[in-house]
Enzyme design. Structure first.
Site, mmCIF file in Angstrom:
data_model
loop_
_atom_site.group_PDB
_atom_site.id
_atom_site.type_symbol
_atom_site.label_atom_id
_atom_site.label_comp_id
_atom_site.label_asym_id
_atom_site.label_seq_id
_atom_site.Cartn_x
_atom_site.Cartn_y
_atom_site.Cartn_z
ATOM 1 N N HIS A 61 29.236 30.071 38.893
ATOM 2 C CA HIS A 61 29.290 30.988 37.758
ATOM 3 C C HIS A 61 29.522 30.249 36.437
ATOM 4 C CE1 HIS A 61 31.066 34.015 40.872
ATOM 5 N NE2 HIS A 61 29.760 33.861 41.030
ATOM 6 N N LYS A 71 37.439 25.741 31.710
ATOM 7 C CA LYS A 71 38.388 26.212 32.728
ATOM 8 C C LYS A 71 39.300 25.070 33.150
ATOM 9 C CE LYS A 71 35.051 29.587 34.369
ATOM 10 N NZ LYS A 71 33.934 29.816 35.296
ATOM 11 N N TYR A 131 43.384 29.910 37.558
ATOM 12 C CA TYR A 131 42.713 29.143 36.511
ATOM 13 C C TYR A 131 42.856 29.757 35.127
ATOM 14 C CZ TYR A 131 38.782 32.224 37.911
ATOM 15 O OH TYR A 131 37.976 33.287 38.265
ATOM 16 N N ASP A 168 26.559 37.147 44.297
ATOM 17 C CA ASP A 168 26.318 35.694 44.273
ATOM 18 C C ASP A 168 25.079 35.324 45.065
ATOM 19 O OD1 ASP A 168 29.778 34.459 44.138
ATOM 20 O OD2 ASP A 168 28.471 35.424 42.649
HETATM 21 C C1 LIG Z 1 35.777 36.779 36.401
HETATM 22 C C2 LIG Z 1 36.379 38.126 36.143
HETATM 23 C C3 LIG Z 1 36.121 39.207 36.959
HETATM 24 N N1 LIG Z 1 36.695 40.429 36.681
HETATM 25 C C4 LIG Z 1 36.409 41.530 37.576
HETATM 26 C C5 LIG Z 1 34.933 41.849 37.727
HETATM 27 C C6 LIG Z 1 34.776 42.283 39.151
HETATM 28 O O1 LIG Z 1 34.929 43.679 39.250
HETATM 29 C C7 LIG Z 1 35.935 41.620 39.886
HETATM 30 C C8 LIG Z 1 35.502 40.438 40.739
HETATM 31 O O2 LIG Z 1 34.741 39.592 39.907
HETATM 32 P P1 LIG Z 1 33.847 38.469 40.543
HETATM 33 O O3 LIG Z 1 33.203 38.952 41.801
HETATM 34 O O4 LIG Z 1 32.955 37.933 39.444
HETATM 35 O O5 LIG Z 1 34.965 37.372 40.912
HETATM 36 P P2 LIG Z 1 34.644 35.872 41.365
HETATM 37 O O6 LIG Z 1 33.441 35.800 42.248
HETATM 38 O O7 LIG Z 1 35.921 35.298 41.839
HETATM 39 O O8 LIG Z 1 34.243 35.175 39.978
HETATM 40 C C9 LIG Z 1 34.859 33.998 39.507
HETATM 41 O O9 LIG Z 1 34.432 32.983 40.359
HETATM 42 C C10 LIG Z 1 34.203 31.691 39.846
HETATM 43 C C11 LIG Z 1 34.876 30.716 40.768
HETATM 44 C C12 LIG Z 1 34.533 31.444 38.442
HETATM 45 O O10 LIG Z 1 34.708 30.300 38.023
HETATM 46 C C13 LIG Z 1 34.552 32.560 37.490
HETATM 47 O O11 LIG Z 1 35.706 32.490 36.680
HETATM 48 C C14 LIG Z 1 34.467 33.892 38.059
HETATM 49 O O12 LIG Z 1 33.110 34.262 37.903
HETATM 50 O O13 LIG Z 1 36.847 41.160 38.886
HETATM 51 C C15 LIG Z 1 37.534 40.622 35.601
HETATM 52 O O14 LIG Z 1 38.052 41.748 35.371
HETATM 53 N N2 LIG Z 1 37.797 39.558 34.771
HETATM 54 C C16 LIG Z 1 37.257 38.313 35.015
HETATM 55 O O15 LIG Z 1 37.544 37.374 34.234
#
Ligand SMILES: Cc1cn([C@H]2C[C@H](O)[C@@H](COP(=O)(O)OP(=O)(O)O[C@H]3O[C@H](C)C(=O)[C@H](O)[C@H]3O)O2)c(=O)[nH]c1=O
Length: 181
Positions: A61, A71, A131, A168
């Site tokens: 991401h 980050k 992070y 993803d």
């Molecule tokens: C990133 C983020 C997500 N969200 C909410 C949005 C979704 O409803 C839920 C899960 O989000 P997501 O599936 O994108 O989470 P990850 O797959 O862990 O995403 C992260 O994974 C990789 C490792 C990264 O480096 C990024 O910071 C980030 O994209 O949290 C928020 O409310 N705030 C945020 O800053």
């Protein structure tokens, strides 16, 4: 605090001195002075946490400018293999990646500048990933690349298929990618 650099310029690993005694351990997890001295002087505005079972893979991401994020990543419990992919169009290491194993027991952390895609795979159950981000969450600016992209050819260190979100698994390939940085 030990500071390590990599062949991909800009990535910096910080390994704190761990003070152990009969109560447990203590180590510093952040020092603005040390970060600035090392050249990792982003202005942090948001802290994130995710908890993952062993085998969960989150990534790759990034956020596009003007909401691009540097980050500072670490693991508060468990272990993770962290991956940063250089997407800076003028970089001599464009398209190359670096892995770093982050372990709660070592307290090591990785600074990832703007211009990288980021992801990790949890190596233990209940891996707590922590992070700092240098810009706020901006869903409209979210971008990413497939974790298993054949051109990036990232070695995630596992033969077992990781647990990846539907989102993803729909991310574009590197061959279709035009860097926004
Ligand atoms: C990133 C983020 C997500 N969200 C909410 C949005 C979704 O409803 C839920 C899960 O989000 P997501 O599936 O994108 O989470 P990850 O797959 O862990 O995403 C992260 O994974 C990789 C490792 C990264 O480096 C990024 O910071 C980030 O994209 O949290 C928020 O409310 N705030 C945020 O800053």
């Amino acid at each position: 605090m030990e500071v390590k650099t990599f062949p991909i310029a800009g990535l910096i690993e910080f390994v704190p001195r761990v003070f152990a005694d009969d109560r447990g351990v203590f180590f510093e997890t952040f020092s603005a002075r040390l970060m600035a001295q090392a050249g990792a002087d982003a202005q942090w505005v948001q802290d994130n946490q995710s908890n993952s079972k062993k085998g969960v893979l989150r990534g790759l991401h990034f956020q596009r400018p003007p909401h691009a994020q540097a980050k500072l990543v670490r693991v508060g419990q468990g272990r993770a293999l962290d991956v940063a992919v250089d997407l800076r169009p003028d970089s001599p290491t464009y398209g190359q990646y670096q892995t770093v194993e982050l372990a709660a027991a070592r307290g090591n952390m990785l600074y990832i500048p703007i211009g990288f895609a980021h992801g990790f795979i949890a190596l233990e159950d209940e891996t707590i990933f922590l992070y700092k981000c240098s810009d706020y969450y901006a869903p409209s600016a979210e971008g990413g690349l497939r974790w298993d992209d054949a051109t990036l050819a990232i070695d995630w260190g596992t033969e077992v298929a990781p647990l990846v979100s539907g989102k993803d698994n729909e991310l574009p390939s590197f061959n279709d990618f035009v860097s926004p940085f």
